[in-house]
Design a protein around this motif. Structure first.
Motif, PDB file in Angstrom:
ATOM      1  N   MET A   1      -9.095   0.898  -3.095  1.00  0.00           N
ATOM      2  CA  MET A   1      -7.811   0.647  -3.726  1.00  0.00           C
ATOM      3  C   MET A   1      -6.881   1.862  -3.789  1.00  0.00           C
ATOM      4  N   LEU A  37      -3.527   0.188  -2.123  1.00  0.00           N
ATOM      5  CA  LEU A  37      -2.548  -0.419  -3.027  1.00  0.00           C
ATOM      6  C   LEU A  37      -1.108  -0.297  -2.519  1.00  0.00           C
ATOM      7  N   TYR A  71      -9.538  -8.311  -5.485  1.00  0.00           N
ATOM      8  CA  TYR A  71     -10.462  -7.179  -5.485  1.00  0.00           C
ATOM      9  C   TYR A  71     -11.747  -7.608  -6.177  1.00  0.00           C
TER      10      TYR A  71
END
Length: 341
Positions: free
Chosen positions: A95, A99, A112
């Motif tokens: 992440m 992101l 996720y």
């Protein structure tokens, strides 16, 4: 029009999250859906990479370097734009890099999977990034057990009803024992997992040392590798277990070692829902485990195995001894494990 899903992983080293993702993608048989796995690191020659090749999965490897590598962010963005997925499903430590490109791509269906208890799944800056992603970037968390879901609520302040729970799945046919469960000499305990601090192998080894001293016709086989291999070998030597404990390393045919065992051990301090326990149960093995995470959802104390508190050495020893002293109990647990799976 064919729909597209992008599964993002840091690497394909042998681990529960990676195995789960590979298994799911391999079993998707929908002509209207194209699934691609995006791996941040280049190929390393791991077993799961070869397995993915055998399955002929669509995999794109990027060129992330070890440590912080911000240039990977642009490479991820290029990969997303080129594939143009309808869904992005992220796993493990991706992440911080995923992101920004995920948000700038304009793709709104974002997921996720939390593969461990939330406080252990991410710490420090990575936990703050995940919290921001869940609350402000429309990233939906997925849990792999009920305890995992509760931990997400406690850690990130997300109501339980907004968290999907998708249990880990395994190939039951692959691990089902091809012959009847039978106790033979020596009595073999088995364990599968990364040689890391989370698994608390010292607890297992100290319990086995006590058992082996009183029941010499016992042995322990450990399947896996990791950063603690040397220190665990040293501990075995200190406990005078070098001839009774076998480290196999990472192997492709784990099921054969499970079939040759009589009981399965797991001494972890924390877990999400370990696939290895499910595989052991599918192989008809009685389980002795700590109450680590989602294990309590599948192992019923006194029915298909024994559960002890995390770190409880005396309880672990007692559970192992109970199995050793009753072949009928082992067979009953084995039958209940097979029914459960």
């Amino acid at each position: 029009m064919k729909r597209k899903a992008l599964v993002v992983l840091p690497e394909l080293e042998t681990g529960g999250g990676q195995r789960m993702a590979i298994s799911i993608v391999q079993r998707i048989k929908m002509p209207e859906l194209q699934v691609r796995i995006l791996v941040l690191y280049p190929r390393r020659g791991d077993i799961l990479e070869h397995l993915a090749d055998e399955y002929e999965l669509d995999i794109q490897y990027l060129h992330k370097r070890s440590g912080a590598d911000l240039r990977c962010i642009f490479e991820i963005y290029q990969a997303i734009c080129a594939f143009r997925p309808d869904v992005i499903h992220a796993h493990l430590r991706v992440m911080p890099y995923l992101l920004v490109p995920m948000c700038f791509s304009g793709m709104s269906r974002r997921y996720y999977t939390v593969h461990n208890l939330a406080p252990k799944d991410a710490v420090g800056v990575r936990r703050q990034i995940l919290k921001f992603a869940f609350h402000h970037c429309n990233v939906q968390p997925i849990a792999i057990s009920e305890l995992c879901r509760k931990s997400i609520t406690e850690t990130y302040g997300i109501p339980e009803q907004k968290i999907q729970c998708i249990y880990v799945g395994i190939d039951i046919k692959r691990f089902a024992r091809p012959w009847d469960y039978e106790i033979k000499t020596p009595f073999r305990f088995g364990a599968v997992g990364r040689l890391s601090g989370q698994k608390n192998y010292p607890l297992m080894f100290r319990a086995f040392a006590d058992i082996h001293c009183r029941f010499p016709n016992t042995e322990l086989v450990i399947v896996g590798d990791g950063e603690l291999k040397e220190s665990l070998n040293a501990l075995c030597a200190e406990l005078e277990l070098s001839r009774a404990v076998l480290f196999t390393g990472i192997i492709p045919d784990v099921e054969k070692y499970l079939w040759s065992a009589h009981a399965y051990l797991m001494s972890s301090d924390y877990e999400g829902l370990p696939q290895t326990v499910l595989e052991a149960m599918a192989a008809g093995l009685p389980v002795v485990s700590t109450r680590a995470g989602g294990v309590v959802d599948v192992v019923e104390n006194g029915r298909n195995g024994f559960l002890v508190d995390c770190g409880d050495l005396a309880g672990f020893i007692t559970a192992m001894e109970n199995l050793l002293q009753s072949s009928e109990l082992c067979k009953r647990f084995s039958e209940d494990c097979s029914k459960f799976s």
